[in-house]
Design a protein around this motif. Sequence first.
Motif, PDB file in Angstrom:
ATOM      1  N   UNK A   4      44.750  42.379  70.043  1.00  0.00           N
ATOM      2  CA  UNK A   4      44.152  41.309  70.833  1.00  0.00           C
ATOM      3  C   UNK A   4      44.004  41.727  72.286  1.00  0.00           C
ATOM      4  N   UNK A   5      42.818  41.488  72.818  1.00  0.00           N
ATOM      5  CA  UNK A   5      42.501  41.810  74.213  1.00  0.00           C
ATOM      6  C   UNK A   5      42.061  40.523  74.911  1.00  0.00           C
ATOM      7  N   UNK A   6      42.679  40.198  76.034  1.00  0.00           N
ATOM      8  CA  UNK A   6      42.235  39.089  76.867  1.00  0.00           C
ATOM      9  C   UNK A   6      41.505  39.662  78.083  1.00  0.00           C
ATOM     10  N   UNK A  12      31.340  37.066  86.199  1.00  0.00           N
ATOM     11  CA  UNK A  12      30.839  38.279  85.564  1.00  0.00           C
ATOM     12  C   UNK A  12      31.535  38.568  84.247  1.00  0.00           C
ATOM     13  N   UNK A  13      32.625  37.881  83.961  1.00  0.00           N
ATOM     14  CA  UNK A  13      33.231  37.907  82.628  1.00  0.00           C
ATOM     15  C   UNK A  13      32.722  36.734  81.814  1.00  0.00           C
ATOM     16  N   UNK A  27      25.445  38.229  72.596  1.00  0.00           N
ATOM     17  CA  UNK A  27      24.918  39.561  72.332  1.00  0.00           C
ATOM     18  C   UNK A  27      24.621  40.334  73.611  1.00  0.00           C
ATOM     19  N   UNK A  28      24.632  39.655  74.762  1.00  0.00           N
ATOM     20  CA  UNK A  28      24.332  40.304  76.036  1.00  0.00           C
ATOM     21  C   UNK A  28      25.579  40.490  76.876  1.00  0.00           C
ATOM     22  N   UNK A  29      26.505  39.539  76.841  1.00  0.00           N
ATOM     23  CA  UNK A  29      27.715  39.616  77.657  1.00  0.00           C
ATOM     24  C   UNK A  29      28.547  40.840  77.281  1.00  0.00           C
ATOM     25  N   UNK A  30      29.150  41.468  78.272  1.00  0.00           N
ATOM     26  CA  UNK A  30      29.916  42.689  78.004  1.00  0.00           C
ATOM     27  C   UNK A  30      31.084  42.427  77.068  1.00  0.00           C
ATOM     28  N   UNK A  31      31.659  41.249  77.149  1.00  0.00           N
ATOM     29  CA  UNK A  31      32.758  40.917  76.248  1.00  0.00           C
ATOM     30  C   UNK A  31      32.279  40.795  74.806  1.00  0.00           C
ATOM     31  N   UNK A  32      31.095  40.213  74.627  1.00  0.00           N
ATOM     32  CA  UNK A  32      30.531  40.099  73.285  1.00  0.00           C
ATOM     33  C   UNK A  32      30.150  41.447  72.716  1.00  0.00           C
ATOM     34  N   UNK A  33      29.567  42.299  73.554  1.00  0.00           N
ATOM     35  CA  UNK A  33      29.232  43.656  73.122  1.00  0.00           C
ATOM     36  C   UNK A  33      30.492  44.428  72.748  1.00  0.00           C
ATOM     37  N   UNK A  44      38.634  40.115  70.826  1.00  0.00           N
ATOM     38  CA  UNK A  44      38.369  40.077  72.268  1.00  0.00           C
ATOM     39  C   UNK A  44      38.237  38.613  72.699  1.00  0.00           C
ATOM     40  N   UNK A  45      39.084  38.195  73.622  1.00  0.00           N
ATOM     41  CA  UNK A  45      39.106  36.811  74.085  1.00  0.00           C
ATOM     42  C   UNK A  45      38.556  36.753  75.505  1.00  0.00           C
ATOM     43  N   UNK A  46      37.491  35.981  75.706  1.00  0.00           N
ATOM     44  CA  UNK A  46      36.897  35.790  77.031  1.00  0.00           C
ATOM     45  C   UNK A  46      37.687  34.733  77.795  1.00  0.00           C
ATOM     46  N   UNK A  47      38.122  35.092  78.968  1.00  0.00           N
ATOM     47  CA  UNK A  47      38.744  34.130  79.876  1.00  0.00           C
ATOM     48  C   UNK A  47      38.095  34.280  81.245  1.00  0.00           C
ATOM     49  N   UNK A  48      36.782  34.054  81.271  1.00  0.00           N
ATOM     50  CA  UNK A  48      36.026  34.135  82.507  1.00  0.00           C
ATOM     51  C   UNK A  48      35.773  32.747  83.072  1.00  0.00           C
TER      52      UNK A  48
END
Length: 213
Positions: A4-6, A12-13, A27-33, A44-48
Amino acid sequence: MKRTIVCFGDSNTWGYDAETDQRFNDEIRWTGLLQSELYNTYRVIEEGLPGRTSVSEDPLFEGLAGISYLYPCLMSHAPLHLVVIMLGTNDTKERFALTSYNIAQGIVRLAHKARGSGAGPAGKAPEVLVIAPPPIGAAYIHTPIGKPMGSNCSEKSIEISQHLGNFFRGTDIHFMDASEDVSMNEIDYMHLDREGHRNMADLVKYHVKRILE
Protein backbone atom coordinates in the motif's frame (compact mmCIF):
# COMPACT_ATOMS: atom_id res chain seq x y z
CA MET A 1 -0.61 -9.12 0.36
CA LYS A 2 -0.78 -5.93 -1.65
CA ARG A 3 1.75 -3.24 -0.92
CA THR A 4 0.00 0.00 0.00
CA ILE A 5 1.23 3.44 -1.02
CA VAL A 6 -0.30 6.70 0.25
CA CYS A 7 0.38 9.76 -1.92
CA PHE A 8 0.04 12.81 0.31
CA GLY A 9 0.02 16.12 -1.49
CA ASP A 10 -1.83 19.14 -2.80
CA SER A 11 -3.71 19.95 -6.02
CA ASN A 12 -0.97 18.34 -8.12
CA THR A 13 -1.72 15.04 -6.39
CA TRP A 14 -5.46 15.69 -6.49
CA GLY A 15 -5.13 16.31 -10.24
CA TYR A 16 -6.26 19.89 -10.87
CA ASP A 17 -6.60 20.75 -14.56
CA ALA A 18 -5.89 24.47 -15.04
CA GLU A 19 -7.36 24.40 -18.53
CA THR A 20 -10.86 23.36 -17.40
CA ASP A 21 -10.75 24.29 -13.69
CA GLN A 22 -11.81 20.71 -13.04
CA ARG A 23 -10.04 17.48 -12.11
CA PHE A 24 -8.17 15.24 -14.51
CA ASN A 25 -9.65 11.74 -14.67
CA ASP A 26 -7.97 8.63 -13.30
CA GLU A 27 -6.29 7.77 -16.59
CA ILE A 28 -4.44 11.12 -16.66
CA ARG A 29 -3.53 11.74 -13.01
CA TRP A 30 -0.06 10.52 -12.05
CA THR A 31 -1.50 8.54 -9.17
CA GLY A 32 -3.92 6.76 -11.48
CA LEU A 33 -1.18 6.02 -13.99
CA LEU A 34 0.99 4.72 -11.17
CA GLN A 35 -1.76 2.39 -9.99
CA SER A 36 -2.41 1.01 -13.45
CA GLU A 37 1.27 0.35 -14.12
CA LEU A 38 2.00 -1.26 -10.76
CA TYR A 39 -0.90 -3.65 -11.38
CA ASN A 40 -2.65 -5.65 -8.68
CA THR A 41 0.31 -6.12 -6.37
CA TYR A 42 0.04 -2.51 -5.20
CA ARG A 43 -2.72 -0.27 -3.86
CA VAL A 44 -2.16 3.43 -4.54
CA ILE A 45 -4.20 5.77 -2.32
CA GLU A 46 -4.64 9.41 -3.38
CA GLU A 47 -4.57 11.89 -0.54
CA GLY A 48 -4.35 15.12 -2.50
CA LEU A 49 -6.01 18.32 -1.27
CA PRO A 50 -5.92 21.57 -3.26
CA GLY A 51 -4.30 24.32 -1.23
CA ARG A 52 -2.61 21.96 1.24
CA THR A 53 0.52 23.26 2.95
CA SER A 54 3.11 21.36 4.92
CA VAL A 55 2.72 22.97 8.35
CA SER A 56 1.14 26.42 7.91
CA GLU A 57 -2.44 27.13 8.95
CA ASP A 58 -4.04 29.19 6.19
CA PRO A 59 -5.83 32.27 7.58
CA LEU A 60 -8.26 32.23 4.67
CA PHE A 61 -9.21 28.53 4.47
CA GLU A 62 -9.48 25.85 7.14
CA GLY A 63 -8.04 22.37 7.26
CA LEU A 64 -5.14 22.81 4.85
CA ALA A 65 -2.13 22.22 7.11
CA GLY A 66 -0.73 18.78 6.33
CA ILE A 67 0.89 18.38 9.73
CA SER A 68 -2.44 18.14 11.58
CA TYR A 69 -3.98 15.61 9.17
CA LEU A 70 -1.01 13.41 8.36
CA TYR A 71 -1.13 11.03 11.34
CA PRO A 72 -4.86 10.20 11.22
CA CYS A 73 -4.60 9.91 7.44
CA LEU A 74 -1.79 7.36 7.60
CA MET A 75 -3.32 5.37 10.43
CA SER A 76 -6.67 5.16 8.64
CA HIS A 77 -4.97 3.49 5.67
CA ALA A 78 -2.50 1.36 7.66
CA PRO A 79 -0.63 -0.87 7.21
CA LEU A 80 1.38 1.14 4.72
CA HIS A 81 4.55 0.25 2.89
CA LEU A 82 5.33 3.67 1.44
CA VAL A 83 4.27 7.27 2.07
CA VAL A 84 4.91 9.66 -0.82
CA ILE A 85 4.90 13.34 0.19
CA MET A 86 4.86 16.10 -2.43
CA LEU A 87 4.20 19.52 -0.94
CA GLY A 88 5.76 22.98 -0.96
CA THR A 89 4.03 24.79 -3.80
CA ASN A 90 1.33 26.36 -1.63
CA ASP A 91 3.82 27.11 1.13
CA THR A 92 5.41 29.73 -1.14
CA LYS A 93 2.35 31.98 -0.82
CA GLU A 94 3.29 35.45 0.32
CA ARG A 95 0.81 35.40 3.22
CA PHE A 96 2.80 32.67 4.98
CA ALA A 97 6.00 34.74 4.94
CA LEU A 98 8.24 31.67 4.76
CA THR A 99 11.67 31.45 3.17
CA SER A 100 12.46 28.49 0.93
CA TYR A 101 14.55 27.09 3.78
CA ASN A 102 11.57 27.38 6.16
CA ILE A 103 9.36 25.59 3.65
CA ALA A 104 11.85 22.74 3.41
CA GLN A 105 11.98 22.58 7.22
CA GLY A 106 8.21 22.06 7.31
CA ILE A 107 8.38 19.27 4.75
CA VAL A 108 11.17 17.60 6.72
CA ARG A 109 8.96 17.74 9.80
CA LEU A 110 6.19 15.97 7.89
CA ALA A 111 8.56 13.31 6.59
CA HIS A 112 9.84 12.46 10.05
CA LYS A 113 6.29 12.37 11.39
CA ALA A 114 5.32 9.88 8.69
CA ARG A 115 8.42 7.78 9.32
CA GLY A 116 7.70 7.66 13.04
CA SER A 117 3.95 7.07 12.71
CA GLY A 118 4.04 3.32 13.19
CA ALA A 119 1.71 3.01 10.20
CA GLY A 120 3.87 0.36 8.54
CA PRO A 121 3.26 -3.40 8.63
CA ALA A 122 3.21 -4.76 12.20
CA GLY A 123 3.45 -1.21 13.53
CA LYS A 124 6.86 -0.61 12.00
CA ALA A 125 8.00 2.52 10.22
CA PRO A 126 6.72 2.91 6.65
CA GLU A 127 9.19 3.91 3.98
CA VAL A 128 8.92 7.60 3.10
CA LEU A 129 9.63 9.24 -0.26
CA VAL A 130 9.68 13.04 -0.38
CA ILE A 131 9.29 14.66 -3.79
CA ALA A 132 10.45 18.21 -4.44
CA PRO A 133 7.74 19.51 -6.79
CA PRO A 134 8.56 21.22 -10.07
CA PRO A 135 9.14 24.95 -9.53
CA ILE A 136 6.44 27.50 -10.22
CA GLY A 137 7.00 29.35 -13.49
CA ALA A 138 7.84 33.04 -13.14
CA ALA A 139 4.92 34.01 -15.39
CA TYR A 140 2.41 32.85 -12.73
CA ILE A 141 2.35 36.41 -11.40
CA HIS A 142 0.66 37.60 -14.61
CA THR A 143 -2.16 35.04 -14.39
CA PRO A 144 -5.31 35.16 -12.23
CA ILE A 145 -3.50 33.11 -9.59
CA GLY A 146 -0.85 35.80 -9.19
CA LYS A 147 -2.73 38.02 -6.76
CA PRO A 148 -3.85 35.31 -4.31
CA MET A 149 -0.39 33.71 -4.38
CA GLY A 150 1.53 36.95 -3.96
CA SER A 151 5.08 37.79 -4.96
CA ASN A 152 8.33 35.79 -5.08
CA CYS A 153 6.64 32.37 -5.19
CA SER A 154 8.57 31.15 -8.21
CA GLU A 155 11.91 32.21 -6.74
CA LYS A 156 11.23 30.37 -3.49
CA SER A 157 9.95 27.26 -5.25
CA ILE A 158 13.17 26.94 -7.25
CA GLU A 159 15.24 26.76 -4.07
CA ILE A 160 13.17 24.15 -2.21
CA SER A 161 14.69 21.11 -3.93
CA GLN A 162 18.26 22.04 -2.99
CA HIS A 163 17.34 22.50 0.67
CA LEU A 164 15.44 19.22 0.78
CA GLY A 165 18.29 17.37 -0.86
CA ASN A 166 20.65 18.67 1.80
CA PHE A 167 18.27 17.80 4.63
CA PHE A 168 17.69 14.20 3.52
CA ARG A 169 21.20 13.32 2.40
CA GLY A 170 22.46 10.43 4.52
CA THR A 171 19.10 9.81 6.22
CA ASP A 172 16.64 6.91 5.97
CA ILE A 173 14.12 9.08 4.11
CA HIS A 174 14.11 8.77 0.32
CA PHE A 175 14.21 11.89 -1.85
CA MET A 176 13.27 12.63 -5.45
CA ASP A 177 13.77 15.95 -7.23
CA ALA A 178 11.02 16.32 -9.82
CA SER A 179 12.22 19.74 -10.96
CA GLU A 180 14.71 18.26 -13.42
CA ASP A 181 12.30 16.06 -15.39
CA VAL A 182 8.80 17.48 -14.79
CA SER A 183 7.51 20.97 -15.54
CA MET A 184 4.36 22.90 -14.75
CA ASN A 185 1.79 23.93 -17.37
CA GLU A 186 1.85 27.20 -19.31
CA ILE A 187 -1.58 28.34 -18.12
CA ASP A 188 -1.10 29.20 -14.45
CA TYR A 189 2.49 27.87 -14.31
CA MET A 190 1.92 25.99 -11.05
CA HIS A 191 0.00 22.84 -11.97
CA LEU A 192 0.92 19.74 -13.93
CA ASP A 193 -0.55 19.26 -17.39
CA ARG A 194 -1.12 15.86 -19.03
CA GLU A 195 2.54 15.48 -19.95
CA GLY A 196 3.57 16.50 -16.44
CA HIS A 197 1.38 13.80 -14.91
CA ARG A 198 2.81 11.22 -17.31
CA ASN A 199 6.39 12.20 -16.46
CA MET A 200 5.66 12.26 -12.74
CA ALA A 201 4.15 8.78 -12.87
CA ASP A 202 7.25 7.42 -14.61
CA LEU A 203 9.59 8.93 -12.02
CA VAL A 204 7.59 7.80 -9.02
CA LYS A 205 7.24 4.30 -10.45
CA TYR A 206 11.02 4.06 -10.74
CA HIS A 207 11.47 5.04 -7.10
CA VAL A 208 8.70 2.74 -5.88
CA LYS A 209 10.45 -0.21 -7.53
CA ARG A 210 13.80 0.91 -6.11
CA ILE A 211 12.46 1.25 -2.56
CA LEU A 212 10.06 -1.67 -2.28
CA GLU A 213 11.39 -4.37 -4.61
